[in-house]
Scaffold this active site. Structure first.
Site, PDB file in Angstrom:
ATOM      1  N   HIS A  70       2.060   7.534  15.303  1.00 43.03           N
ATOM      2  CA  HIS A  70       1.060   6.544  14.912  1.00 43.03           C
ATOM      3  C   HIS A  70       1.691   5.186  14.655  1.00 43.03           C
ATOM      4  O   HIS A  70       2.868   5.100  14.326  1.00 43.03           O
ATOM      5  CB  HIS A  70       0.352   6.984  13.624  1.00 43.03           C
ATOM      6  CG  HIS A  70      -0.279   8.324  13.713  1.00 43.03           C
ATOM      7  ND1 HIS A  70      -0.400   9.145  12.625  1.00 43.03           N
ATOM      8  CD2 HIS A  70      -0.829   9.005  14.752  1.00 43.03           C
ATOM      9  CE1 HIS A  70      -0.993  10.278  12.981  1.00 43.03           C
ATOM     10  NE2 HIS A  70      -1.256  10.217  14.272  1.00 43.03           N
ATOM     11  N   TYR A  96       4.383   7.321   2.067  1.00 40.30           N
ATOM     12  CA  TYR A  96       4.522   6.165   2.952  1.00 40.30           C
ATOM     13  C   TYR A  96       4.264   4.906   2.127  1.00 40.30           C
ATOM     14  O   TYR A  96       3.187   4.744   1.584  1.00 40.30           O
ATOM     15  CB  TYR A  96       3.438   6.118   4.029  1.00 40.30           C
ATOM     16  CG  TYR A  96       3.025   7.360   4.748  1.00 40.30           C
ATOM     17  CD1 TYR A  96       3.204   7.438   6.121  1.00 40.30           C
ATOM     18  CD2 TYR A  96       2.395   8.415   4.093  1.00 40.30           C
ATOM     19  CE1 TYR A  96       2.763   8.548   6.826  1.00 40.30           C
ATOM     20  CE2 TYR A  96       1.963   9.526   4.791  1.00 40.30           C
ATOM     21  CZ  TYR A  96       2.160   9.584   6.156  1.00 40.30           C
ATOM     22  OH  TYR A  96       1.730  10.685   6.858  1.00 40.30           O
ATOM     23  N   ASP A 137      -4.271  13.336  17.728  1.00 40.65           N
ATOM     24  CA  ASP A 137      -2.896  13.447  18.203  1.00 40.65           C
ATOM     25  C   ASP A 137      -2.809  14.211  19.516  1.00 40.65           C
ATOM     26  O   ASP A 137      -2.002  13.870  20.382  1.00 40.65           O
ATOM     27  CB  ASP A 137      -2.007  14.083  17.139  1.00 40.65           C
ATOM     28  CG  ASP A 137      -1.810  13.161  15.942  1.00 40.65           C
ATOM     29  OD1 ASP A 137      -2.062  11.950  16.073  1.00 40.65           O
ATOM     30  OD2 ASP A 137      -1.405  13.659  14.870  1.00 40.65           O
ATOM     31  N   GLN A 186       0.850  -1.194   0.000  1.00 39.98           N
ATOM     32  CA  GLN A 186       0.000   0.000   0.000  1.00 39.98           C
ATOM     33  C   GLN A 186       0.883   1.241   0.000  1.00 39.98           C
ATOM     34  O   GLN A 186       1.850   1.318   0.759  1.00 39.98           O
ATOM     35  CB  GLN A 186      -0.886  -0.014   1.253  1.00 39.98           C
ATOM     36  CG  GLN A 186      -1.840   1.148   1.366  1.00 39.98           C
ATOM     37  CD  GLN A 186      -2.765   1.019   2.586  1.00 39.98           C
ATOM     38  OE1 GLN A 186      -3.103  -0.066   3.010  1.00 39.98           O
ATOM     39  NE2 GLN A 186      -3.154   2.154   3.122  1.00 39.98           N
ATOM     40  N   ASP A 187       0.560   2.200  -0.869  1.00 42.26           N
ATOM     41  CA  ASP A 187       1.259   3.486  -0.902  1.00 42.26           C
ATOM     42  C   ASP A 187       0.294   4.576  -0.484  1.00 42.26           C
ATOM     43  O   ASP A 187      -0.841   4.620  -0.956  1.00 42.26           O
ATOM     44  CB  ASP A 187       1.742   3.814  -2.319  1.00 42.26           C
ATOM     45  CG  ASP A 187       3.004   3.075  -2.710  1.00 42.26           C
ATOM     46  OD1 ASP A 187       3.584   2.394  -1.856  1.00 42.26           O
ATOM     47  OD2 ASP A 187       3.408   3.189  -3.875  1.00 42.26           O
ATOM     48  N   LYS A 200       7.060   0.689   7.365  1.00 45.98           N
ATOM     49  CA  LYS A 200       6.867   1.784   6.413  1.00 45.98           C
ATOM     50  C   LYS A 200       8.205   2.201   5.822  1.00 45.98           C
ATOM     51  O   LYS A 200       9.224   2.215   6.509  1.00 45.98           O
ATOM     52  CB  LYS A 200       6.262   3.002   7.113  1.00 45.98           C
ATOM     53  CG  LYS A 200       4.897   2.774   7.703  1.00 45.98           C
ATOM     54  CD  LYS A 200       4.436   3.993   8.495  1.00 45.98           C
ATOM     55  CE  LYS A 200       3.093   3.723   9.146  1.00 45.98           C
ATOM     56  NZ  LYS A 200       2.716   4.805  10.052  1.00 45.98           N
TER      57      LYS A 200
END
Length: 181
Positions: free
Chosen positions: A62, A132, A170, A47-48, A72
């Site tokens: 995270h 990512y 956050d 996954q990008d 990642k």
């Protein structure tokens, strides 16, 4: 491609070999076979993700937990960020330690953040586009986080807290001692 160890176990910096001439430049951003040979780590990504943020945005810390944990490979495609990885693996010799590095569109450096790590970045330029690559698919129920300004971690985000732009998630993240990882 050069791979450098960081002070955190299994966390690596990847510096590309850049070929430049009057037409521009070329570099190999990632090579799974070379990465696995040099690190012994799995470099298969499924996954990008891309994010765009403005100055002062801080995203993190995270992680994905359990069977949905993600490694990642991160880079900055436009602008400049201060990228931070925190080892949250309790049996690791670098547990509770963090490492930060400036990633920019110009330096083209990437950081490999292994499974079991918290990750975040702060934007140091007017805007930044951040990439990512993840080795597992995102799962909302497996989200974990640690407070960005945790007093045990003492992370220097390279921007003044009054200039930080944070999500509610956050701001309300649990502390390191609460172990939401």
């Amino acid at each position: 491609m050069k791979i450098k160890e960081t002070p955190l176990k299994d966390c690596y910096i990847i510096e590309p070999t850049i070929f430049e001439d009057e037409r521009g430049y070329f570099f190999e951003k990632f090579n799974e076979k070379k990465f696995e040979e040099l690190t012994g780590m799995n470099g298969h990504f499924v996954q990008d993700n891309i994010s765009k943020s403005s100055y002062g945005v801080l995203r993190g810390l995270h992680l994905q937990k359990g069977e949905h944990a993600q490694a990642k490979l991160v880079s900055c495609l436009e602008g400049k960020v201060w990228d931070v990885a925190v080892d949250l693996r309790e049996n690791s010799p670098s547990f509770g330690k963090w490492f930060g590095i400036e990633l920019t569109a110009e330096n083209k450096i990437q950081m490999y953040v292994p499974r079991g790590f918290g990750h975040g970045f702060s934007v140091l330029s007017e805007t930044a586009v951040f990439s990512y690559k993840c080795d597992n698919f995102y799962n909302k129920e497996s989200e974990g986080s640690v407070k960005f300004n945790d007093s045990d971690l003492m992370i220097d985000w390279k921007i003044d807290e009054k200039d930080m732009v944070l999500s509610e998630k956050d701001v309300n993240a649990p502390s390191f001692r609460e172990k939401n990882f």
